[in-house]
Design a protein around this motif. Structure first.
Motif, mmCIF file in Angstrom:
data_model
loop_
_atom_site.group_PDB
_atom_site.id
_atom_site.type_symbol
_atom_site.label_atom_id
_atom_site.label_comp_id
_atom_site.label_asym_id
_atom_site.label_seq_id
_atom_site.Cartn_x
_atom_site.Cartn_y
_atom_site.Cartn_z
ATOM 1 N N VAL A 240 139.906 -6.385 29.522
ATOM 2 C CA VAL A 240 138.506 -6.088 29.768
ATOM 3 C C VAL A 240 138.195 -4.746 29.122
ATOM 4 O O VAL A 240 138.940 -3.781 29.281
ATOM 5 C CB VAL A 240 138.201 -6.026 31.278
ATOM 6 C CG1 VAL A 240 136.740 -5.664 31.511
ATOM 7 C CG2 VAL A 240 138.559 -7.342 31.951
ATOM 8 N N GLY A 241 137.083 -4.676 28.382
ATOM 9 C CA GLY A 241 136.704 -3.399 27.814
ATOM 10 C C GLY A 241 136.508 -3.460 26.313
ATOM 11 O O GLY A 241 136.497 -4.543 25.725
ATOM 12 N N PRO A 242 136.357 -2.284 25.709
ATOM 13 C CA PRO A 242 136.459 -0.948 26.322
ATOM 14 C C PRO A 242 135.235 -0.616 27.175
ATOM 15 O O PRO A 242 134.105 -0.913 26.788
ATOM 16 C CB PRO A 242 136.546 -0.013 25.114
ATOM 17 C CG PRO A 242 135.863 -0.756 24.008
ATOM 18 C CD PRO A 242 136.134 -2.211 24.239
ATOM 19 N N LEU A 243 135.500 0.023 28.323
ATOM 20 C CA LEU A 243 134.451 0.380 29.264
ATOM 21 C C LEU A 243 134.309 1.895 29.347
ATOM 22 O O LEU A 243 135.295 2.627 29.171
ATOM 23 C CB LEU A 243 134.787 -0.164 30.659
ATOM 24 C CG LEU A 243 134.922 -1.677 30.798
ATOM 25 C CD1 LEU A 243 135.277 -2.019 32.241
ATOM 26 C CD2 LEU A 243 133.648 -2.379 30.378
ATOM 27 N N PRO A 244 133.127 2.395 29.646
ATOM 28 C CA PRO A 244 132.953 3.837 29.851
ATOM 29 C C PRO A 244 133.824 4.320 31.009
ATOM 30 O O PRO A 244 133.816 3.724 32.096
ATOM 31 C CB PRO A 244 131.469 3.978 30.184
ATOM 32 C CG PRO A 244 130.831 2.747 29.621
ATOM 33 C CD PRO A 244 131.857 1.659 29.765
ATOM 34 N N ALA A 245 134.556 5.384 30.784
ATOM 35 C CA ALA A 245 135.487 5.857 31.802
ATOM 36 C C ALA A 245 134.786 6.379 33.048
ATOM 37 O O ALA A 245 135.353 6.343 34.147
ATOM 38 C CB ALA A 245 136.388 6.946 31.219
ATOM 39 N N ASP A 246 133.540 6.842 32.901
ATOM 40 C CA ASP A 246 132.870 7.430 34.065
ATOM 41 C C ASP A 246 132.432 6.385 35.079
ATOM 42 O O ASP A 246 132.163 6.715 36.243
ATOM 43 C CB ASP A 246 131.694 8.300 33.626
ATOM 44 C CG ASP A 246 130.581 7.522 32.933
ATOM 45 O OD1 ASP A 246 130.853 6.407 32.432
ATOM 46 O OD2 ASP A 246 129.448 8.033 32.894
ATOM 47 N N THR A 247 132.344 5.103 34.669
ATOM 48 C CA THR A 247 131.974 4.050 35.620
ATOM 49 C C THR A 247 133.078 3.018 35.831
ATOM 50 O O THR A 247 132.902 2.075 36.596
ATOM 51 C CB THR A 247 130.702 3.323 35.141
ATOM 52 O OG1 THR A 247 130.917 2.799 33.816
ATOM 53 C CG2 THR A 247 129.510 4.266 35.126
ATOM 54 N N LEU A 248 134.171 3.198 35.145
ATOM 55 C CA LEU A 248 135.266 2.223 35.240
ATOM 56 C C LEU A 248 135.941 2.251 36.607
ATOM 57 O O LEU A 248 136.266 1.200 37.172
ATOM 58 C CB LEU A 248 136.288 2.543 34.139
ATOM 59 C CG LEU A 248 137.463 1.608 33.881
ATOM 60 C CD1 LEU A 248 138.035 1.912 32.502
ATOM 61 C CD2 LEU A 248 138.565 1.752 34.908
ATOM 62 N N PHE A 249 136.146 3.454 37.148
ATOM 63 C CA PHE A 249 136.928 3.586 38.383
ATOM 64 C C PHE A 249 136.033 3.404 39.609
ATOM 65 O O PHE A 249 135.739 4.351 40.345
ATOM 66 C CB PHE A 249 137.627 4.944 38.433
ATOM 67 C CG PHE A 249 138.718 5.087 37.418
ATOM 68 C CD1 PHE A 249 139.995 4.588 37.669
ATOM 69 C CD2 PHE A 249 138.486 5.706 36.205
ATOM 70 C CE1 PHE A 249 141.011 4.716 36.737
ATOM 71 C CE2 PHE A 249 139.498 5.847 35.265
ATOM 72 C CZ PHE A 249 140.758 5.346 35.527
ATOM 73 N N ASN A 250 135.622 2.178 39.832
ATOM 74 C CA ASN A 250 134.882 1.871 41.053
ATOM 75 C C ASN A 250 135.490 0.624 41.666
ATOM 76 O O ASN A 250 136.128 -0.180 40.974
ATOM 77 C CB ASN A 250 133.385 1.718 40.770
ATOM 78 C CG ASN A 250 133.055 0.494 39.950
ATOM 79 O OD1 ASN A 250 133.165 -0.631 40.437
ATOM 80 N ND2 ASN A 250 132.647 0.693 38.686
#
Length: 334
Positions: A240-250
């Protein structure tokens, strides 16, 4: 019949809390037999400072030796000079690295089932004139491993790194298609083989803010990360990704993933350490043996004071023992 694994524990920086933690192992129950690799006099000295009794049994032990509570099996590696808690001494750096060599070679030769490392002080090793960037790189070179991956486990998460101990200014040019592909192959392979995940789902972070914003905030996602993910998806990788790191960790993202791959050290690890500090475990993937480590540093200011927390070292030993019990190594034993 199950076999209790034999695990080598290196004591790390002699002036730090590693020796304190190793002394504490003498009175803790863990699912393994422990051999501490360190200077025996250092351990005795630190035990006296901590006002605790300690019996040292040399490894390999005599046939009639019994290791009871309050005793440690120790593979003696002498220091060049007596260590003082909290005071770094470059003269002892080669002895510290020798403990790693003995543990790694012992794993390779079947003497130990796994190795667990207490923290080192990279700066003092470099002050001794020895180029050193960290355990991960050292063990890769010692074992002749072409590509290893650093992963931390804790707080209900697994977070791996595409790059490890690099200055931030060097990160972007170190992320290449070839390197990222190797990292994902090692990561997926060990999640399957070591952690028994049949089809691991890996969430991949972008490097830049907003994962590059379609190239307006950086080209690494477009030029490097996306092509690698597309290639590996065609081979059956669940990515999955690449995703923005600031919203990934939820929680919504993390509940369906088995591991996050961050692009650099301080992108992924602050989140995991916030969730699990003092109980997290560092795992080196890709090595021909099992290696885990604590998730913290040498804490020179705590050394010898009786305030060092042993939780991360215990967690690292327990994880190593679980990986061994999973059939990943069969001890040929001394």
């Amino acid at each position: 019949m199950s076999i209790t694994p034999l695990i080598a524990v290196t004591a790390g920086e002699p002036a730090g809390i590693g020796p304190d933690l190793c002394v504490g192992l003498a009175r803790r129950r863990v699912p393994a037999r422990i051999v501490v690799i360190a200077d025996r006099e250092l351990l005795k000295q630190r035990a006296r400072r901590l006002r605790t009794s300690l019996k040292v049994v040399d490894f390999p032990p005599d046939e009639d030796a019994v290791v009871r509570a309050g005793a440690l099996l120790v593979r003696h590696v002498p220091l060049a000079r007596p260590a003082v808690a909290g005071r770094l001494d470059p003269a002892n750096s080669r002895s510290v690295l020798r403990t790693l060599e003995i543990a790694a070679d012992g794993c390779r030769d079947g003497i130990f089932d796994a190795m667990v490392t207490a923290p080192l002080q990279k700066s003092v090793i470099n002050d001794a004139g020895i180029p050193f960037t960290g355990h991960t790189e050292f063990l890769a070179e010692r074992s002749g491993t072409r590509h290893v991956v650093m992963m931390l486990v804790g707080g209900g998460m697994r977070v791996a790194l595409a790059t490890t101990h690099l200055a931030l200014q060097n990160v972007a040019r170190s992320i290449t298609r070839e390197g990222l592909e190797r990292t994902l192959r090692v990561l997926r392979g060990d999640l399957i083989a070591r952690f028994a995940l049949a089809r691991p789902r890996i969430v991949v972070a972008g490097l830049n803010p907003h994962a590059g914003e379609a190239g307006f905030l950086g080209r690494e996602e477009t030029d490097v990360i996306v092509p690698v993910l597309e290639k590996l998806r065609r081979e059956g990788f669940d990515l999955v990704g690449p995703l923005p790191a600031d919203t990934l960790f939820n929680p919504r993202r993390l509940k369906d993933c088995d591991c996050v791959l961050a692009m650099y050290h301080d992108q992924g690890l602050p989140v995991l350490k916030y969730a699990s500090f003092g109980a997290g475990v560092n795992v080196t993937l890709g090595l021909p043996f099992i290696r885990t480590s604590v998730d913290h540093g040498t804490a020179l200011d705590l050394a010898g004071g009786g305030r060092a927390e042993i939780g991360s070292l215990i967690a690292a030993i327990r994880l190593a023992a679980r990986l061994v019990a999973g059939g990943l190594r069969t001890r040929r034993g001394p």
